[in-house]
Enzyme design. Sequence first.
Site, PDB file in Angstrom:
ATOM      1  N   TYR A 143       0.541  -1.303   0.308  1.00  0.00           N
ATOM      2  CA  TYR A 143       0.374  -0.029  -0.091  1.00  0.00           C
ATOM      3  C   TYR A 143       0.838   1.328  -0.010  1.00  0.00           C
ATOM      4  O   TYR A 143       0.859   2.621   0.600  1.00  0.00           O
ATOM      5  CB  TYR A 143      -0.825   0.200   1.333  1.00  0.00           C
ATOM      6  CG  TYR A 143      -1.897  -0.963   0.743  1.00  0.00           C
ATOM      7  CD1 TYR A 143      -2.845  -0.896   0.505  1.00  0.00           C
ATOM      8  CD2 TYR A 143      -2.292  -2.210   1.292  1.00  0.00           C
ATOM      9  CE1 TYR A 143      -4.152  -1.914   0.796  1.00  0.00           C
ATOM     10  CE2 TYR A 143      -2.794  -3.275   1.503  1.00  0.00           C
ATOM     11  CZ  TYR A 143      -3.893  -3.402   0.495  1.00  0.00           C
ATOM     12  OH  TYR A 143      -4.506  -4.418   0.732  1.00  0.00           O
ATOM     13  N   SER A 144       2.062   1.329  -0.243  1.00  0.00           N
ATOM     14  CA  SER A 144       2.666   2.430  -0.738  1.00  0.00           C
ATOM     15  C   SER A 144       2.798   2.850  -0.754  1.00  0.00           C
ATOM     16  O   SER A 144       2.606   3.228  -2.849  1.00  0.00           O
ATOM     17  CB  SER A 144       4.132   1.775  -1.152  1.00  0.00           C
ATOM     18  OG  SER A 144       5.327   2.983  -0.753  1.00  0.00           O
ATOM     19  N   ASN A 145       2.120   4.547  -0.869  1.00  0.00           N
ATOM     20  CA  ASN A 145       2.396   6.022  -0.846  1.00  0.00           C
ATOM     21  C   ASN A 145       3.956   6.194  -2.246  1.00  0.00           C
ATOM     22  O   ASN A 145       3.520   7.159  -3.264  1.00  0.00           O
ATOM     23  CB  ASN A 145       2.071   6.855  -0.405  1.00  0.00           C
ATOM     24  CG  ASN A 145       0.896   6.546   0.615  1.00  0.00           C
ATOM     25  OD1 ASN A 145      -0.099   6.509  -0.148  1.00  0.00           O
ATOM     26  ND2 ASN A 145       0.518   7.326   1.531  1.00  0.00           N
TER      27      ASN A 145
ATOM     28  N   LEU B  86       5.629   4.234  -3.907  1.00  0.00           N
ATOM     29  CA  LEU B  86       5.240   3.641  -5.285  1.00  0.00           C
ATOM     30  C   LEU B  86       4.222   3.832  -6.041  1.00  0.00           C
ATOM     31  O   LEU B  86       5.038   3.988  -7.455  1.00  0.00           O
ATOM     32  CB  LEU B  86       5.034   2.084  -4.938  1.00  0.00           C
ATOM     33  CG  LEU B  86       6.018   1.337  -4.300  1.00  0.00           C
ATOM     34  CD1 LEU B  86       5.489  -0.978  -4.276  1.00  0.00           C
ATOM     35  CD2 LEU B  86       7.777   1.001  -5.133  1.00  0.00           C
TER      36      LEU B  86
END
Length: 315
Positions: free
Chosen positions: A81-83, A85
């Site tokens: 859920y990386s912002n 990325l």
Amino acid sequence: MTSHPPAAGSAGLAGLRPRLPSPLVELPDERFARHGVRLLLKRDDLIHPELPGNKWRKLAPNLRAAAEEGRHTLLTFGGAYSNHLRATAAAGRLLGFATVGVVRGEELADLPLNPSLRYCAASGMRLMFLDRSTYRRKAEPEVLARLTEQAGGDCFVVPEGGSNAAAVLGCAELGRELRGMADVVGVACGTGGTLAGLAAGLGEGQRAIGFPVLKGGFLGAEIERLQGEAYGGRRGTWRLDERFHCGGYARTSPALDAFADDFAARHGLPLERLYVAKMLYGLTTLTEEGAFPRGTTVAAVITGSGGPEPAPPAP
């Protein structure tokens, strides 16, 4: 075939028309007012619709460096859920860089992509899923060399969360934008780069408080390391309050959810739950604990939007 801009770090970035400096607005809130404290919101979430907040500030100097070195592929890291990325994938699509995202969790390769990873893929990011044990060693030279080779060779590597010396220098501009505007500045912390730069950019008599969204108590040493790489030593006045991670990254609690719902009802501003809500919950708690003398002005850095995420780009 994707074309590569000749100068993504100059004309290319300017062409994205970031909103800088980001708006600084006063927010009347009786929980602060009754203690004689003035609350400001630093709306970094409004810098750019797809590269908001600290993601713009940390990525921009890395994108310039990649362009100057003639690198056309960005390799970076993050969780499902990386912002970071998402922002890197968007930057690649908008500026013509190829992007490769190394995702924590080999088991995710066999599952349907979640909305965050779908957005990355739709933006052209190639996803590589790595087992968690190896992911923890991603910075080791032999692991990084293997990942770079798998990604196609000549990559510009951006660390997890985008936090490196270049990012710290980029985030120092946030502090400079707030000079003379607040006594205390609060910011949520993931990898520490934003706080490291923010504190360095603030002026005399100002201080920063970081609210880690991960548990573990490791972030102070990491911020010291980042400031050492960028400036040769500790800079600015800052501290961490570790009480508001709500169980760790990507976790919330009933108390946090109630706070965020109440904040949205009071002010008509939905809060991003994994970072921003934790920071504002922390600042509100500190104010109610009497941590700030009457007459204090507190600025809260809004690093992400609580509204709907941008839709994936059309194929």
